[in-house]
Structures are given as C-alpha cells and as structure tokens.
Design a protein around this motif. Structure first.
Motif, PDB file in Angstrom:
ATOM      1  N   ILE A 248     -42.481  27.690 -30.167  1.00 34.25           N
ATOM      2  CA  ILE A 248     -41.180  27.474 -31.060  1.00 34.25           C
ATOM      3  C   ILE A 248     -39.958  27.711 -30.468  1.00 34.25           C
ATOM      4  CG2 ILE A 248     -41.162  30.016 -31.564  1.00 34.25           C
ATOM      5  CD1 ILE A 248     -41.733  29.409 -34.554  1.00 34.25           C
ATOM      6  N   LEU A 249     -39.869  28.026 -29.361  1.00 33.12           N
ATOM      7  CA  LEU A 249     -38.315  28.293 -28.673  1.00 33.12           C
ATOM      8  C   LEU A 249     -37.780  26.919 -28.778  1.00 33.12           C
ATOM      9  CD1 LEU A 249     -39.255  30.381 -25.694  1.00 33.12           C
ATOM     10  CD2 LEU A 249     -37.810  30.952 -27.632  1.00 33.12           C
ATOM     11  N   ARG A 250     -38.323  25.875 -29.108  1.00 35.00           N
ATOM     12  CA  ARG A 250     -37.637  24.695 -29.048  1.00 35.00           C
ATOM     13  C   ARG A 250     -36.825  24.696 -30.403  1.00 35.00           C
ATOM     14  NH1 ARG A 250     -39.053  19.359 -26.782  1.00 35.00           N
ATOM     15  NH2 ARG A 250     -38.213  17.522 -28.088  1.00 35.00           N
ATOM     16  N   MET A 251     -37.160  25.380 -31.205  1.00 38.81           N
ATOM     17  CA  MET A 251     -36.211  25.210 -32.426  1.00 38.81           C
ATOM     18  C   MET A 251     -35.366  26.335 -32.320  1.00 38.81           C
ATOM     19  SD  MET A 251     -37.876  26.541 -36.230  1.00 38.81           S
ATOM     20  CE  MET A 251     -39.555  25.857 -36.107  1.00 38.81           C
TER      21      MET A 251
ATOM     22  N   ARG B   3     -50.458  25.391 -36.369  1.00 40.18           N
ATOM     23  CA  ARG B   3     -51.171  25.682 -34.970  1.00 40.18           C
ATOM     24  C   ARG B   3     -50.463  26.371 -34.131  1.00 40.18           C
ATOM     25  NH1 ARG B   3     -52.454  20.194 -35.297  1.00 40.18           N
ATOM     26  NH2 ARG B   3     -51.999  20.012 -32.963  1.00 40.18           N
ATOM     27  N   ALA B   4     -50.384  27.627 -34.056  1.00 40.55           N
ATOM     28  CA  ALA B   4     -49.711  28.560 -33.322  1.00 40.55           C
ATOM     29  C   ALA B   4     -49.948  28.116 -31.749  1.00 40.55           C
ATOM     30  CB  ALA B   4     -49.721  30.168 -33.337  1.00 40.55           C
TER      31      ALA B   4
ATOM     32  N   ILE C 194     -43.642  13.946 -36.534  1.00 41.37           N
ATOM     33  CA  ILE C 194     -42.284  13.419 -35.699  1.00 41.37           C
ATOM     34  C   ILE C 194     -41.864  12.194 -36.389  1.00 41.37           C
ATOM     35  CG2 ILE C 194     -41.775  12.453 -33.611  1.00 41.37           C
ATOM     36  CD1 ILE C 194     -42.302  15.729 -33.791  1.00 41.37           C
ATOM     37  N   ALA C 195     -42.784  11.194 -36.730  1.00 39.98           N
ATOM     38  CA  ALA C 195     -42.503   9.914 -37.428  1.00 39.98           C
ATOM     39  C   ALA C 195     -41.548  10.431 -38.877  1.00 39.98           C
ATOM     40  CB  ALA C 195     -43.439   9.305 -37.745  1.00 39.98           C
ATOM     41  N   PHE C 196     -41.807  11.276 -39.449  1.00 40.23           N
ATOM     42  CA  PHE C 196     -41.411  11.753 -40.548  1.00 40.23           C
ATOM     43  C   PHE C 196     -39.902  12.260 -40.224  1.00 40.23           C
ATOM     44  CE2 PHE C 196     -40.287  15.739 -42.937  1.00 40.23           C
ATOM     45  CZ  PHE C 196     -40.055  15.265 -44.191  1.00 40.23           C
ATOM     46  N   SER C 197     -39.811  13.176 -39.429  1.00 39.72           N
ATOM     47  CA  SER C 197     -38.523  13.909 -38.944  1.00 39.72           C
ATOM     48  C   SER C 197     -37.574  12.696 -38.299  1.00 39.72           C
ATOM     49  CB  SER C 197     -38.822  14.670 -37.955  1.00 39.72           C
ATOM     50  OG  SER C 197     -39.181  14.239 -36.737  1.00 39.72           O
ATOM     51  N   ARG C 198     -37.802  11.576 -38.321  1.00 38.80           N
ATOM     52  CA  ARG C 198     -36.998  10.565 -37.805  1.00 38.80           C
ATOM     53  C   ARG C 198     -35.894   9.890 -38.878  1.00 38.80           C
ATOM     54  NH1 ARG C 198     -41.471   8.114 -34.615  1.00 38.80           N
ATOM     55  NH2 ARG C 198     -41.378   9.107 -32.756  1.00 38.80           N
TER      56      ARG C 198
ATOM     57  N   SER D  59     -51.105  21.820 -41.027  1.00 40.65           N
ATOM     58  CA  SER D  59     -51.739  22.062 -39.813  1.00 40.65           C
ATOM     59  C   SER D  59     -51.056  21.382 -38.724  1.00 40.65           C
ATOM     60  CB  SER D  59     -53.204  21.863 -39.901  1.00 40.65           C
ATOM     61  OG  SER D  59     -54.053  22.837 -40.720  1.00 40.65           O
ATOM     62  N   PHE D  60     -49.705  21.206 -38.625  1.00 41.08           N
ATOM     63  CA  PHE D  60     -49.129  20.664 -37.564  1.00 41.08           C
ATOM     64  C   PHE D  60     -49.010  21.990 -36.393  1.00 41.08           C
ATOM     65  CE2 PHE D  60     -47.377  18.144 -41.013  1.00 41.08           C
ATOM     66  CZ  PHE D  60     -48.125  16.764 -40.749  1.00 41.08           C
ATOM     67  N   SER D  61     -48.819  21.464 -35.167  1.00 41.19           N
ATOM     68  CA  SER D  61     -48.492  22.415 -34.151  1.00 41.19           C
ATOM     69  C   SER D  61     -47.300  23.039 -34.070  1.00 41.19           C
ATOM     70  CB  SER D  61     -48.907  21.705 -32.495  1.00 41.19           C
ATOM     71  OG  SER D  61     -47.747  20.819 -32.368  1.00 41.19           O
ATOM     72  N   GLU D  62     -47.224  24.199 -33.619  1.00 37.43           N
ATOM     73  CA  GLU D  62     -45.673  24.678 -33.496  1.00 37.43           C
ATOM     74  C   GLU D  62     -44.886  24.051 -32.844  1.00 37.43           C
ATOM     75  OE1 GLU D  62     -45.308  28.687 -30.871  1.00 37.43           O
ATOM     76  OE2 GLU D  62     -46.327  29.383 -32.634  1.00 37.43           O
ATOM     77  N   TYR D  63     -45.199  23.208 -31.916  1.00 31.66           N
ATOM     78  CA  TYR D  63     -44.247  22.373 -31.105  1.00 31.66           C
ATOM     79  C   TYR D  63     -43.707  21.406 -31.702  1.00 31.66           C
ATOM     80  CZ  TYR D  63     -42.866  19.275 -27.216  1.00 31.66           C
ATOM     81  OH  TYR D  63     -42.150  18.619 -26.294  1.00 31.66           O
ATOM     82  N   ALA D  64     -44.655  20.551 -32.703  1.00 34.36           N
ATOM     83  CA  ALA D  64     -44.244  19.362 -33.391  1.00 34.36           C
ATOM     84  C   ALA D  64     -43.207  19.801 -34.471  1.00 34.36           C
ATOM     85  CB  ALA D  64     -45.477  18.918 -34.165  1.00 34.36           C
ATOM     86  N   LEU D  65     -43.538  21.173 -35.149  1.00 35.58           N
ATOM     87  CA  LEU D  65     -42.787  21.647 -35.858  1.00 35.58           C
ATOM     88  C   LEU D  65     -41.067  21.979 -35.539  1.00 35.58           C
ATOM     89  CD1 LEU D  65     -44.843  24.313 -37.893  1.00 35.58           C
ATOM     90  CD2 LEU D  65     -44.041  22.446 -38.663  1.00 35.58           C
ATOM     91  N   ALA D  66     -41.293  22.603 -34.231  1.00 28.51           N
ATOM     92  CA  ALA D  66     -39.932  22.842 -33.601  1.00 28.51           C
ATOM     93  C   ALA D  66     -39.250  21.361 -33.383  1.00 28.51           C
ATOM     94  CB  ALA D  66     -40.136  23.732 -32.231  1.00 28.51           C
ATOM     95  N   ALA D  67     -39.969  20.543 -32.852  1.00 26.11           N
ATOM     96  CA  ALA D  67     -39.303  19.328 -32.639  1.00 26.11           C
ATOM     97  C   ALA D  67     -38.813  18.463 -33.734  1.00 26.11           C
ATOM     98  CB  ALA D  67     -40.421  18.305 -31.705  1.00 26.11           C
TER      99      ALA D  67
END
Length: 597
Positions: free
Chosen positions: A529-532, A521-522, A478-482, A496-504
């Motif tokens: 993943i719907l967040r994406m 991590r699914a 999340i810090a990277f994506s900022r 191994s990031f979570s599905e939620y973090a990838l989508a965010a």
C-alpha cells in the motif's frame, strides 16, 4: 502615427480585464468553473474567495474550519458531509467520526453572512445546536440536519427559539432522541416565514397536530411538509389551512377506507408520498393524480397491479420513487403513461423477506420499456433481478439526457443467462455521454477485466463511481485506471483486488480525491500500500469486524465485514479523533520494514 494615437485613445477608455471579470464572476456558480478560475492568477483567486457564496465540503476531514474561514470570508451557504456514504448501509463503524463541533465553533465566531447550513451524516450534539442558534439564529434561513445523529429535541428547541426567520428546517432520516414536542410548539408560536418542514423518517412521534395547524395558519408560504407517520385523519384541518402546500409526505392509514372521505388535499399539491397506503385507499389520490409531478411509494403497501392502476393516472409525473414490487408490468405502464419522467428510483422490496412473487420483479424487460418510452430520464437508481446486454444497449441508444445511473443486480438463486455485461456497459457509457455519476453492483462474472477496461475508457465525464463485484483480476483494475480522467470519488465492494493493484490504480487516476474499498487482498506486511502514499493523502484502515444482523426471516445472525481502506486528500493533515475501530496507516513503520528488507 495619428491612427496609432486614435487606437491608444480608444483602448485607454476601455476597462481592463480584471474590472470586467469583477462584474462577471458573481454570475459564475458552477464549483468546477470557480475552481478553474481561481487557478489563473492571484487576483482571480482573491476575486473567487471574496465572491464565493456557497461551498460544499465532501468530507469534513479534508480541510479545517480555520482554513475555510481564511479563504472564503463571505459565505452565505455551507454544505458539510461527515461519515462516508457507506455508513448509510451500516458498513462503517458508528464511532468512525464526523463531529460537527469544531465547525460550529468557527461558524459561530466568524461567518457573519452565513444564511444556509447543511450538515449530512454528521454527529451533532445539543450543545452544537445551542451555540449555532444563539450566534447565528437571527440570520439563519436554512438548517438541514440530514441523516445526522447525536442530538435530541432539546437541541431542536434551541433552534426553534432563536432561529425565527427559518424558511427551511430539514431533519429527514436523522436519529433524534425524543424527549417532548416542545420544539415544534415553539416553532408554531413564533415562526411566520417557514416554507419547508421535514422530519420524515425520524422517530419523532410526540407531535401535536394542532402545532402543525398553527404553523400552516401563521406561515402562509408553507409549501412542503414531510412528517412522520401521523394518522391522515388527524390532518384534515391542517390540509384545509395549508392552502399553498405543494408537497406532503408521511401520514398513515389506520382505519377502513370509508373513514377517509373527509380527507381533501390542497389544490396546489403536486408532490406526494403516503405511508402504509393499500389498494382500497388509492381513490384518495385519483381526483388530482393528473396534477402530480412527484410520487413517493417507497412505504406504500401496493402490489404490481396497484402500481399500474395509479401510475396510468399520472401523465405529468417527473419523479417516481418506489420498490421493485412495481415489476416489469408497472414499468411498462410507466413508459406508456409518463413521458415527462426525469427521475426514477426503485429500491429492493419484499424480496428481503422472501415474499415477492414473479410479477413483482424488475428485469431487462422493464428496463427496455423504460428506455424506449421515457426519453427524458436523467436519473435511474434501480435494483433488478435479471439483466441483459440488450437492455443496457437500449439505454445507451435512447436516454441521451442521463446524468446519473445506478444499477444493482440482486444476488438471487436464478442464473443470469447473459453474463458478462461487457458489451452492454460499453454501449451505455458510449451513448450516455452526459453521465456524471455511475454505479454498477453486479455478481461474480457480471463484468470481466475487458468490461472493466471499457468502464475506464468510456467514463470520460464521470466524477463519482460505485463498483461492486466487477472484474476478474488486478489487470482489469489497472486497465480501468488508465481512463476515467475526471473521476474524483471511487467506491468499491466485493472486487477482491490486491493491495498493490489498488495502490497502482490510485496513482494512475490523477483526478481522484477519495477512495473507499471494502474487501481487498492485503499483503502480508502491508508494504504494497506504500505505493499509494503521497503528500496530503490520508489513508485509514478499518480491520475486519463482526456485525449483528438479521436473515431473511428476521432471525438474528452475525456476519463478518471485510477490511476497509478509506483514503482521501486533506489539507488538514491526519485527523486526531480516531476511534478504536479505525487506525491511520503507519507509513513510518512500513517504510522502516521496507528498508530492512
């Protein structure tokens, strides 16, 4: 009043901005500048559309052939990429897709001005080459089938017969089913303008050397030939005839060194790569080593000492490709001898067979020498066995022209004393502010969440990034994506990031157009993943699968590849040629599950 009339009279004699821009836009070649221009107004959009001469489509499923034709009617050059880059490392199923047929059909019907075609990592059939040759053969000057598969020498024969104005025929690393060598004979008989012929790293062995000699005789502008492993002694006459040859790659040594006294390369040669060359054969290069600008030693059988002896004779070298057997000592010689070096690629070598000694290792020692000695470096792709923050800081302090940096830390048993590399990576990114491509593949503990945040913060101009085994938790991603304001393409493995973090993260990376992740991590029901999900954003899922491979001793083994996510923007909608090994994200089902809960 009279002054106003004079001003109006002067203004009326000046061309309007659109007229001026019509004269200027043909000289604007950078795709990013072109994209920005097309967004200004409708008129400029149309001017860009009618004057654009070259297009690169980074993924063939991001648009349709018909849409390309409607917008860019006067294209002269097209580069089209199919399978994801991970396919080169057998990480993507072979049947993933990337068929060239619909594109060839549109090219044959509509693009009358097209002179250059480059297909990369695509499935090409003989019938595609036949259609292309018959409909565009008279105008085609450049044909590149780059890491493609699915065709045979019959397809190449169609090209040779119909495309008699070809300046470039490029087949490097393509998987070609060989039936005969008629394609090359036809090319030799009727082409008189060929400048580049490349079938390097293919399985084409039914090559008649006399055809190569005839090509050299008929095509006086022939400047680059990259062959398969032809015996070098068989090419003696070819080298005598090809007097304009500047680049040769391929060839092989199958006889004692004294047999090669008759081999004499053309005086114009300045880019060279020889396969299976041993120490006793190096003397062949010595007479013209000082003239060499590019040296490919990836498939030479040289040790560290051999590299040192050869490199110190090449003071004008600008491009070097080799394996990590060059060692730190070889890199130190390179830094002292080759001040003009711009591109360096070091692949992993004998360590795969467990045969390398300590001298044939690349570490922080070699990197520091490079950074201090080769100040003109623009591209570095390197496998290292050890690394320190100091070496990365040294690169950031010295290599101001660096545009492309890729580093892989080999997963050996040795303990790396200076992990994590947070401060070194930060210094490198801060110092090398021209970086456009950045790859960092470490091991667990190599980069903390703080370091991953640095990568996002200081990658201001990076457009492509590969990250492997970096970060610790979702907070790091999340810090990277900022940051990364210009990042368009992101590839990740082993994080191994979570599905939620990838989508965010995807939602925060506003310039992102392409995402590939292997291993994550699914969530239990896939809802995270719907967040994406958003308009024009295709999401494909590749489940875990077992893949046959070999261990370091060559014994067959079976390994499990983790699940993949592949997501990309597409104006074409969801593709229809999904194989059994790939499935699109079923957003409707996930949404219904979410509404029930």
């Amino acid at each position: 009043m009279e002054e106003d009339k004079k001003v109006n009279k002067m203004n009326s004699g000046m061309p309007d901005i659109d007229t001026v821009f019509e004269c200027v836009i043909p000289y604007v070649e950078d795709p990013k500048d072109r994209d920005a221009i097309s967004l200004v107004c409708r008129r400029w959009y149309e001017l860009d559309a009618t004057t654009r001469r070259h297009i690169t489509i980074a993924l063939c499923y991001t648009t349709t052939p018909a849409r390309l034709r409607r917008r860019f009617r006067n294209l002269e050059s097209l580069k089209l990429k199919g399978k994801p880059r991970a396919a080169m490392f057998n990480l993507i199923p072979e049947d993933w897709g990337g068929y060239v047929t619909p594109w060839v059909e549109e090219i044959a019907a509509s693009f009358n001005s097209l002179k250059s075609i480059h297909f990369r990592r695509m499935i090409v059939r003989d019938s595609d080459l036949e259609v292309l040759a018959k409909n565009r053969g008279k105008n085609l000057l450049v044909l590149k089938l780059d890491k493609c598969c699915g065709f045979s020498t019959d397809g190449l024969l169609h090209v040779s017969r119909s495309c008699r104005q070809l300046r470039t025929l490029f087949l490097e690393e393509s998987s070609i089913f060989e039936k005969d060598g008629d394609w090359l004979h036809e090319l030799a008989l009727y082409n008189t303008v060929l400048e580049t012929l490349n079938f390097y790293m293919t399985d084409l062995i039914k090559v008649n050397v006399e055809d190569l000699e005839l090509i050299a005789r008929n095509c006086r502008s022939l400047s680059s030939v990259k062959t398969n492993d032809c015996e070098l002694l068989d090419l003696v006459n070819f080298f005598q005839i090809a007097t304009a040859l500047e680049e040769f790659c391929g060839g092989s040594f199958n006889h004692p060194p004294e047999k090669y006294s008759a081999v004499a390369f053309p005086r114009s040669i300045c880019r060279l790569g020889l396969s299976y060359m041993e120490q006793d054969h190096m003397w062949i290069i010595f007479p013209f080593a000082a003239m060499l600008k590019k040296l490919d030693l990836l498939y030479a059988l040289l040790n560290t000492e051999d590299h040192c002896l050869l490199i110190q004779r090449c003071p004008n070298l600008e491009i070097l490709e080799t394996r990590n057997v060059i060692g730190d000592r070889g890199l130190e010689v390179l830094a002292r001898s080759c001040k003009k070096l711009k591109r360096l690629r070091i692949e992993r070598g004998a360590d795969e067979q467990g045969m390398e000694d300590e001298e044939g290792l690349v570490s922080q020692r070699g990197l520091i020498a490079l950074a201090q000695g080769c100040l003109e470096l623009e591209y570095i792709a390197i496998y290292v066995s050890d690394i320190t923050n100091e070496s990365l800081e040294c690169i950031g302090a010295n290599l101001r022209n660096l545009c492309d940096f890729r580093l892989v830390l080999l997963d050996r048993e040795e303990k790396i004393a200076d992990l994590p590399l947070d401060n070194g990576v930060r210094a490198l990114l801060m110092g090398c502010d021209k970086l456009r491509r950045f790859g960092l593949y470490l091991r667990q503990g190599g980069l903390t969440d703080t370091g991953l945040g640095y990568v996002g913060q200081y990658s201001l101009n990076v457009r492509w990034m590969l990250l492997g085994c970096v970060g610790e938790t979702d907070e790091g991603l999340i810090a990277f994506s900022r940051g990364c304001p210009n990042l368009r393409k992101l590839e990740m493995r082993g994080c191994s990031f979570s599905e939620y973090a990838l989508a965010a993260a995807v939602m925060q990376l506003t310039s992102l157009r392409y995402l590939w992740v292997q291993g994550y991590r699914a969530s239990k029901d896939g809802r995270d993943i719907l967040r994406m999900v958003r308009p024009f954003w295709n999401i494909e899922l590749i489940p875990p699968r077992l893949v046959s491979d070999t261990d370091q001793l060559g014994n067959p083994i079976v390994i499990e590849h983790p699940a993949h996510i592949l997501a990309y923007y597409s104006l074409a909608g969801q593709r229809t040629d999904f194989p059994e090994t790939v499935r699109p994200l079923d957003t409707e089902s996930l949404l219904s599950v979410q509404s029930c809960t």
